[in-house]
Design an enzyme around this catalytic site. Structure first.
Site, PDB file in Angstrom:
ATOM      1  N   SER A  24       0.832  -1.214   0.000  1.00 20.38           N
ATOM      2  CA  SER A  24       0.000   0.000   0.000  1.00 20.38           C
ATOM      3  C   SER A  24       0.859   1.254   0.000  1.00 20.38           C
ATOM      4  O   SER A  24       0.597   2.207  -0.743  1.00 20.38           O
ATOM      5  CB  SER A  24      -0.900   0.026   1.244  1.00 20.38           C
ATOM      6  OG  SER A  24      -1.826  -1.020   1.197  1.00 20.38           O
ATOM      7  N   SER A 172     -13.278   1.568   3.002  1.00 18.34           N
ATOM      8  CA  SER A 172     -12.268   1.152   2.031  1.00 18.34           C
ATOM      9  C   SER A 172     -11.231   2.253   1.836  1.00 18.34           C
ATOM     10  O   SER A 172     -11.558   3.376   1.455  1.00 18.34           O
ATOM     11  CB  SER A 172     -12.947   0.837   0.690  1.00 18.34           C
ATOM     12  OG  SER A 172     -12.018   0.925  -0.361  1.00 18.34           O
ATOM     13  N   GLN A 174      -9.112   2.290  -0.440  1.00 14.12           N
ATOM     14  CA  GLN A 174      -8.981   2.571  -1.875  1.00 14.12           C
ATOM     15  C   GLN A 174      -9.982   3.636  -2.294  1.00 14.12           C
ATOM     16  O   GLN A 174      -9.648   4.551  -3.048  1.00 14.12           O
ATOM     17  CB  GLN A 174      -9.175   1.280  -2.669  1.00 14.12           C
ATOM     18  CG  GLN A 174      -8.078   0.266  -2.363  1.00 14.12           C
ATOM     19  CD  GLN A 174      -8.219  -1.029  -3.124  1.00 14.12           C
ATOM     20  OE1 GLN A 174      -9.251  -1.284  -3.735  1.00 14.12           O
ATOM     21  NE2 GLN A 174      -7.189  -1.841  -3.100  1.00 14.12           N
ATOM     22  N   ASP A 327      -6.808  -8.079   4.649  1.00  9.52           N
ATOM     23  CA  ASP A 327      -6.074  -9.003   3.772  1.00  9.52           C
ATOM     24  C   ASP A 327      -5.533 -10.223   4.512  1.00  9.52           C
ATOM     25  O   ASP A 327      -4.928 -11.114   3.897  1.00  9.52           O
ATOM     26  CB  ASP A 327      -4.907  -8.276   3.094  1.00  9.52           C
ATOM     27  CG  ASP A 327      -5.406  -7.206   2.119  1.00  9.52           C
ATOM     28  OD1 ASP A 327      -6.538  -7.342   1.615  1.00  9.52           O
ATOM     29  OD2 ASP A 327      -4.661  -6.238   1.875  1.00  9.52           O
ATOM     30  N   ARG A 358     -12.595 -14.679  -1.637  1.00 10.94           N
ATOM     31  CA  ARG A 358     -11.745 -15.302  -0.607  1.00 10.94           C
ATOM     32  C   ARG A 358     -12.547 -16.086   0.418  1.00 10.94           C
ATOM     33  O   ARG A 358     -12.052 -17.084   0.948  1.00 10.94           O
ATOM     34  CB  ARG A 358     -10.897 -14.228   0.092  1.00 10.94           C
ATOM     35  CG  ARG A 358      -9.775 -13.752  -0.785  1.00 10.94           C
ATOM     36  CD  ARG A 358      -8.779 -12.870  -0.053  1.00 10.94           C
ATOM     37  NE  ARG A 358      -7.710 -12.521  -0.982  1.00 10.94           N
ATOM     38  CZ  ARG A 358      -6.947 -11.443  -0.906  1.00 10.94           C
ATOM     39  NH1 ARG A 358      -7.115 -10.579   0.071  1.00 10.94           N
ATOM     40  NH2 ARG A 358      -5.997 -11.220  -1.800  1.00 10.94           N
TER      41      ARG A 358
END
Ligand code: S3P
Length: 457
Positions: A24, A172, A174, A327, A358
């Site tokens: 990141s 998020s 992002q 993650d 996932r």
């Protein structure tokens, strides 16, 4: 398309494990340096496929980026554009990288250039509407080339970008970063609210480049980030990238599961918005210590010392933990498989839209390895085998997902029988050198001679 096998090992992991730079922070270091006034030297940049995609995209938009080998490691030099980007001639190939796609969408929207984002089969399916919605408020225009997938995505940046005020439905980083990056080019206050604090590297890096960031807690939950544009980014000259806690997670869990381990991982980032897994492992009874705590490149870091000891205990992991370990659930599920008792991980809806689904991949893989794993709505329940041991002996379909690949290689090391993964080549998305480094401290991972069936991308 390379398969790999993780053979069970009897001894623990020992020595010093050199964890590569944070993914990141590496993306952001390149993006901020490319947008800034002045030149930046980046030390410790992660040279993974994802990050190299960001570098290539920035080059195609006019930034000069080059690597130089020095005695004490590689340094990346970025010549800042002062925010004056050019429209790339060809679609930007972002490979497997969601972070590149979402963050660069913010840059393109704000910088007023036109570009097309493209990627591999996995990235093309991942949701982009989460950035398209807020960035449209800035005046950017979006066109999808293909109804079923998010990419390729054409973006026509706003000529006169408007400041965005956005209440994000997902916590998020992002989305937050895309909005803030677009906000650098807009006149007025850009405000982003999220229900829980996602990783804050963008905020930290904005401050390192001289931009004031106001962060406030929202009464009743969540927080707000505000910047005032148009904002000049001024290069601090040098950036240091700390070691990636999400990559450290794999050797850490492997060391905890293998008896006789004593492993040190130096300079790992311990930013509270990223350190959720380490806290949970400690609560499960792990002997995991933070030594020599200090700051590096505006981020807190520590040397992690991991010793295997008492068996881990199953635990409840409430949804509030999700942003700080988003993650790390695949490898936490592996740790839970070896623990005593039940682990319930709550609120994992976001795991369905990562590099693979996932949630499904973890549950399916664990079952194949002889571990009971149940999905209940958005929760994952793993029934730890404790003293009964984990069978392993399975062939895992990774869906070309780097974290699924590494998690099941870790499982294989501690299981009774070897575990095979179909796509070891996915690992270079985030962790080049993983196999060699794990083997150097005691694992037995081998690239398979024969490739398994074709999968993505
Ligand atoms: C990232 C944010 C996280 C994470 C991803 C990297 C980033 O995604 O899963 O690997 O660098 O901002 P979300 O912010 O979408 O949860």
């Amino acid at each position: 398309m390379t398969a790999a096998v993780s053979h069970p090992v009897k001894n623990g992991l020992t020595g010093d494990f050199a964890v590569p730079g944070d993914k990141s922070v590496s993306h952001r270091a390149l993006i901020f340096a490319a947008l800034a006034e002045g030149d930046t030297e980046i030390h410790g940049l992660l040279e993974s496929e994802d990050v190299l995609c960001t570098a290539a995209a920035l080059r195609a938009m006019g930034a000069e980026i080059r690597a130089e080998d020095k005695e004490d490691g590689r340094v990346w030099h970025v010549t800042g554009t002062g925010g004056q980007l050019v429209s790339p001639e060809a679609p930007l190939d972002l490979g497997n990288s969601g972070t590149s796609a979402r963050l660069l969408a913010g840059v393109i929207a704000g910088a007023g250039i036109t570009a097309c984002l493209a990627g591999d089969a996995s990235l093309s399916k991942r949701p982009m509407d989460r950035v398209v919605q807020p960035l449209s408020k800035a005046g950017a225009k979006f066109r999808q080339e293909n109804a079923e997938s998010s990419l390729p995505l054409w973006i026509e940046g706003a000529e006169k970008p408007q400041p965005i005020i956005y209440d994000s439905p997902v916590a998020s980083a992002q989305v937050k970063s895309a909005v803030l990056l677009a906000g650098l080019f807009a006149e007025g206050q850009t405000r982003l609210r999220e229900s829980a604090t996602s990783r804050d590297h963008t905020e930290r890096m904005l401050e390192a480049f001289g931009v004031a960031v106001t962060r406030s807690i929202i009464v009743g939950g969540g927080h707000e980030v505000m910047i005032e544009g148009p904002a000049r980014l001024v290069s601090p000259g040098r950036l240091d990238v700390p070691a990636d806690p999400s990559s450290a997670a794999f050797p850490v869990v492997a060391a905890l599961l293998l008896r006789g381990s004593n492993l040190v991982l130096r300079g790992v980032m311990t930013n509270p918005t990223r350190a959720g897994l380490f806290k949970i492992l400690q609560k499960m009874g792990a002997d995991l210590r933070f030594e020599n705590e200090r700051m590096l490149g505006g981020e807190p870091v520590a040397d992690l010392r991991v010793r295997s000891g008492a068996r881990l205990k199953g635990i409840g992991v409430p949804e509030i933990n999700v942003p700080s370990m988003i993650d790390e659930y695949p490898v936490l599920a592996v740790a839970a498989a070896f623990a005593e008792g039940k682990t319930r991980m709550e609120g994992l809806a976001e795991l369905r839209v990562k590099e693979s689904n996932r949630l499904e991949k973890i549950a399916a893989g664990l079952k194949l390895c002889g571990v009971q794993a149940i999905i209940e709505e958005d929760d994952l329940i793993v029934l730890g085998r404790g003293d009964l041991s984990v069978a392993g002996g399975a062939q895992i379909e990774t869906g070309f997902d780097h974290r699924i690949a590494m998690s099941f290689l870790v499982l294989g090391a501690a299981a009774r029988k070897a575990v095979t993964i179909d796509r070891a080549d996915a690992i270079s998305t985030s962790f080049p050198g993983f196999i060699e480094k794990m083997n150097a401290c005691g694992c037995d991972l081998r690239l398979a001679e024969k490739n398994l069936g074709q999968a993505m991308p």
